[in-house]
Design a protein around this motif. Structure first.
Motif, PDB file in Angstrom:
ATOM      1  N   GLN A 404       0.994  -1.356   0.006  1.00 38.37           N
ATOM      2  CA  GLN A 404      -0.103   0.043  -0.097  1.00 38.37           C
ATOM      3  C   GLN A 404       0.849   1.243   0.054  1.00 38.37           C
ATOM      4  O   GLN A 404       0.372   2.241  -0.242  1.00 38.37           O
ATOM      5  N   VAL A 405       2.080   1.292   0.247  1.00 38.53           N
ATOM      6  CA  VAL A 405       3.106   2.371   0.475  1.00 38.53           C
ATOM      7  C   VAL A 405       3.033   3.076  -0.954  1.00 38.53           C
ATOM      8  O   VAL A 405       3.460   4.152  -1.031  1.00 38.53           O
ATOM      9  N   LYS A 406       2.873   2.370  -2.219  1.00 35.84           N
ATOM     10  CA  LYS A 406       3.004   3.020  -3.347  1.00 35.84           C
ATOM     11  C   LYS A 406       1.921   3.967  -3.700  1.00 35.84           C
ATOM     12  O   LYS A 406       2.029   5.059  -4.592  1.00 35.84           O
ATOM     13  N   HIS A 407       0.807   3.975  -2.780  1.00 33.73           N
ATOM     14  CA  HIS A 407      -0.098   4.868  -3.219  1.00 33.73           C
ATOM     15  C   HIS A 407       0.025   6.307  -2.386  1.00 33.73           C
ATOM     16  O   HIS A 407      -0.575   7.139  -2.530  1.00 33.73           O
ATOM     17  N   ILE A 408       1.158   6.262  -1.611  1.00 34.15           N
ATOM     18  CA  ILE A 408       1.228   7.608  -0.663  1.00 34.15           C
ATOM     19  C   ILE A 408       2.431   8.587  -1.347  1.00 34.15           C
ATOM     20  O   ILE A 408       3.147   7.990  -2.066  1.00 34.15           O
ATOM     21  N   ASP A 409       1.840   9.688  -1.651  1.00 32.90           N
ATOM     22  CA  ASP A 409       2.593  10.810  -2.295  1.00 32.90           C
ATOM     23  C   ASP A 409       3.685  11.146  -1.478  1.00 32.90           C
ATOM     24  O   ASP A 409       3.402  12.310  -0.736  1.00 32.90           O
ATOM     25  N   TRP A 410       4.845  10.807  -1.778  1.00 33.41           N
ATOM     26  CA  TRP A 410       6.150  11.067  -0.889  1.00 33.41           C
ATOM     27  C   TRP A 410       6.631  12.471  -1.073  1.00 33.41           C
ATOM     28  O   TRP A 410       7.516  12.893  -0.506  1.00 33.41           O
ATOM     29  N   ASP A 411       6.219  13.073  -2.272  1.00 33.73           N
ATOM     30  CA  ASP A 411       6.781  14.683  -2.429  1.00 33.73           C
ATOM     31  C   ASP A 411       6.012  15.724  -1.624  1.00 33.73           C
ATOM     32  O   ASP A 411       6.237  16.802  -1.633  1.00 33.73           O
ATOM     33  N   LYS A 412       4.714  15.232  -1.266  1.00 39.85           N
ATOM     34  CA  LYS A 412       3.755  16.246  -0.472  1.00 39.85           C
ATOM     35  C   LYS A 412       4.168  15.955   1.041  1.00 39.85           C
ATOM     36  O   LYS A 412       3.650  15.185   1.652  1.00 39.85           O
ATOM     37  N   TYR A 413       4.907  16.752   1.845  1.00 35.31           N
ATOM     38  CA  TYR A 413       5.577  16.708   3.179  1.00 35.31           C
ATOM     39  C   TYR A 413       4.224  16.607   4.145  1.00 35.31           C
ATOM     40  O   TYR A 413       4.504  16.103   5.140  1.00 35.31           O
ATOM     41  N   GLU A 414       3.363  17.336   3.612  1.00 36.32           N
ATOM     42  CA  GLU A 414       2.228  17.481   4.773  1.00 36.32           C
ATOM     43  C   GLU A 414       1.540  16.033   4.918  1.00 36.32           C
ATOM     44  O   GLU A 414       0.856  15.951   5.943  1.00 36.32           O
ATOM     45  N   ILE A 415       1.570  15.167   3.905  1.00 35.82           N
ATOM     46  CA  ILE A 415       1.089  13.770   3.975  1.00 35.82           C
ATOM     47  C   ILE A 415       2.347  12.866   4.261  1.00 35.82           C
ATOM     48  O   ILE A 415       2.117  11.774   4.945  1.00 35.82           O
ATOM     49  N   ALA A 416       3.395  12.975   3.466  1.00 31.33           N
ATOM     50  CA  ALA A 416       4.657  12.092   3.598  1.00 31.33           C
ATOM     51  C   ALA A 416       5.082  11.904   5.119  1.00 31.33           C
ATOM     52  O   ALA A 416       5.287  10.965   5.639  1.00 31.33           O
ATOM     53  N   ILE A 417       5.167  13.085   5.808  1.00 32.33           N
ATOM     54  CA  ILE A 417       5.746  13.018   7.323  1.00 32.33           C
ATOM     55  C   ILE A 417       4.764  12.194   7.835  1.00 32.33           C
ATOM     56  O   ILE A 417       5.139  11.274   8.699  1.00 32.33           O
ATOM     57  N   PRO A 418       3.594  12.695   8.168  1.00 33.12           N
ATOM     58  CA  PRO A 418       2.630  11.814   9.119  1.00 33.12           C
ATOM     59  C   PRO A 418       2.601  10.475   8.570  1.00 33.12           C
ATOM     60  O   PRO A 418       2.527   9.545   9.533  1.00 33.12           O
TER      61      PRO A 418
END
Length: 483
Positions: A404-418
């Protein structure tokens, strides 16, 4: 899994129903046959039957606050009974090829997070409360509100974190990884094996089991996890009979005196609905129930939509037929799991194996449920499986959840950090609750720092506030003079 799928057109010229069973389950109407449904039922059972081994091992290896453990034989009976009954009810009431059993991840929460804080009866009472709360959410229509409150990437991060946590449990239970006592004055908290090296026959069984499991998964062999457990159990039986093995841990692979036995229903009804409130703080109880609801509720949503889409059952608007009824049955399964002390039962994504064999209706559930009922009488055979033969399945399930990790947008820190904190804190603190709390608090704080606090749903603000109290409970209790 939770994305809306476009409805697929039904084949034209569907033959008319030939029997009452056909009409009731809409077998012909959905382009299926009784033969396909039966094959699908068998496929689903064999891809998820591993839970009959893993659930007793996970729950049976944990101790409650008072040092008590649950009997593995009784756990096997309870697990099989709940799976059999609820799978049949889902088939008849929901008419979906969707089987249910004790949820992996959910049982880890119960075993390693909840039970150490209270008695087993109290812990299972919280599972019952969780199921009742899910039913209330479905009946009142609050399902959509809760769904929209938590960003999808955080839901996916929770699944990934639980996957890593489960895999870590597998490595530890098998002895592949062990904790280094503080007295050792080392710079690392864990090590390879018991001495920094892999030694002993049981570890060999685990390593071979991992290689076999991942090999079968890579080959997309149906029933890969169950096949691995069976094969490595047989290997362990041979090794135990020929070699001098000091200890296998909780379960020694020895052939039982008899293969068939009367089911032991001793755990049924052993729960206390509100006993947990007398063992720990109200805030802790609320957060534990919330953790169960979150894991169960959203996993179910994704599974139901995914299985329905795979079976071409979504309507023109991409909706699941009779979704409210299906979710209500799933909530009832959680209640049943807690009441039977087998942990929360939930819908299984492994049902996709049955769909792949042609199952399109709840009739296949009658087959799957029937096989689980048959397993009630085979508990002696199912309790010879050592941890080292079953633990590779935990590693494999951890991998599957990790995808499921592939669906997370790691370029957006507001989502990636949490998301990162959610994923990392779970295995590193051996706590699913801590991971969810870290992710939620980080999410609302970052949104506030960016001046976008209004984008956060009020339910998420309230939950994050509870988590802040949860993390700061010790100084708060000192300030209030509680201790």
């Amino acid at each position: 899994m939770s994305e809306t799928h476009k409805a697929v057109e039904r084949p034209e010229g569907t033959p008319p129903a030939t029997s009452g069973v056909d009409r009731f389950f809409k077998i012909s109407e959905r382009g299926s046959t009784v033969g396909r449904e039966i094959r699908g039922g068998f496929a689903t059972f064999f891809t998820m039957a591993y839970i009959l081994v893993l659930n007793p091992i996970i729950l049976g290896s944990a101790k409650d606050k008072f040092g008590e453990t649950l009997d593995p034989v009784q756990l096997t009976t309870a697990t099989a009974l709940v799976a059999a009954v609820m799978t049949v009810i889902m088939g008849v009431g929901g008419n979906l090829p969707l089987a249910l059993a004790a949820g992996l991840g959910l049982n880890a929460v119960v075993a390693f997070q909840i039970a150490p804080l209270m008695s087993w009866d109290d812990a299972m009472g919280l599972v019952v409360l969780e199921g009742l709360l899910i039913c209330v959410l479905v009946v009142t229509g609050l399902r959509e509100a809760v769904m929209h409150a938590i960003p999808q990437p955080l839901k996916q991060a929770i699944s990934v974190g639980i996957g890593l946590f489960i895999a870590f449990i597998g490595f530890v239970d098998a002895g592949f990884v062990s904790r280094i006592p503080d007295a050792a004055n080392t710079t690392v908290p864990v090590q390879l094996g018991g001495t920094g090296n892999l030694t002993g026959w049981p570890i060999l069984v685990f390593c071979l089991g991992v290689l076999l499991t991942v090999g079968l998964l890579a080959r997309k062999v149906k029933g890969a996890i169950l096949i691995s457990i069976v094969v490595m159990t047989l290997v362990a039986l041979v090794i135990n009979s020929l070699a001098d093995v000091k200890s296998w841990g909780l379960t020694t692979p020895e052939w039982p005196e008899k293969l068939v036995d009367t089911p032991d229903f001793g755990l049924l009804g052993q729960f206390s609905l509100f006993g947990a409130f007398g063992e720990t703080t109200v805030i802790t109880v609320v957060l534990l129930v919330f953790t169960l609801v979150l894991s169960d509720f959203f996993d179910t949503m994704g599974t139901v939509v995914g299985i329905s889409a795979e079976a071409n059952l979504l309507d023109e608007e991409g909706k699941v037929p009779d979704l409210g009824r299906v979710l209500l049955i799933d909530g009832a399964a959680a209640v049943a799991g807690g009441a039977a002390s087998s942990s929360s039962a939930t819908s299984y994504i492994e049902s996709a194996a049955g769909v792949g064999e042609g199952a399109r209706t709840g009739f296949s559930n009658l087959v799957t449920g029937g096989l689980f009922a048959l397993a009630l009488f085979l508990t002696p055979l199912l309790t010879i499986v050592p941890l080292q033969a079953a633990a590779p399945a935990l590693v494999a399930v951890g991998f599957l959840m990790m995808t499921q990790v592939k669906h997370i947008d790691w370029d957006k820190y507001e989502i990636a950090i949490p998301a990162f904190l959610t994923i990392a804190v779970m295995p590193f603190t051996y706590s699913i609750t801590n991971g969810i709390g870290a992710g939620f608090v980080a999410y609302v704080v970052i949104k506030a720092v960016l001046g976008r606090a209004k984008e956060v749903h009020w339910l998420l603000w309230g939950t994050s506030a509870l988590f802040l109290v949860y993390f700061a409970i010790d100084p708060i209790e000192q300030i209030l003079g509680v201790k």
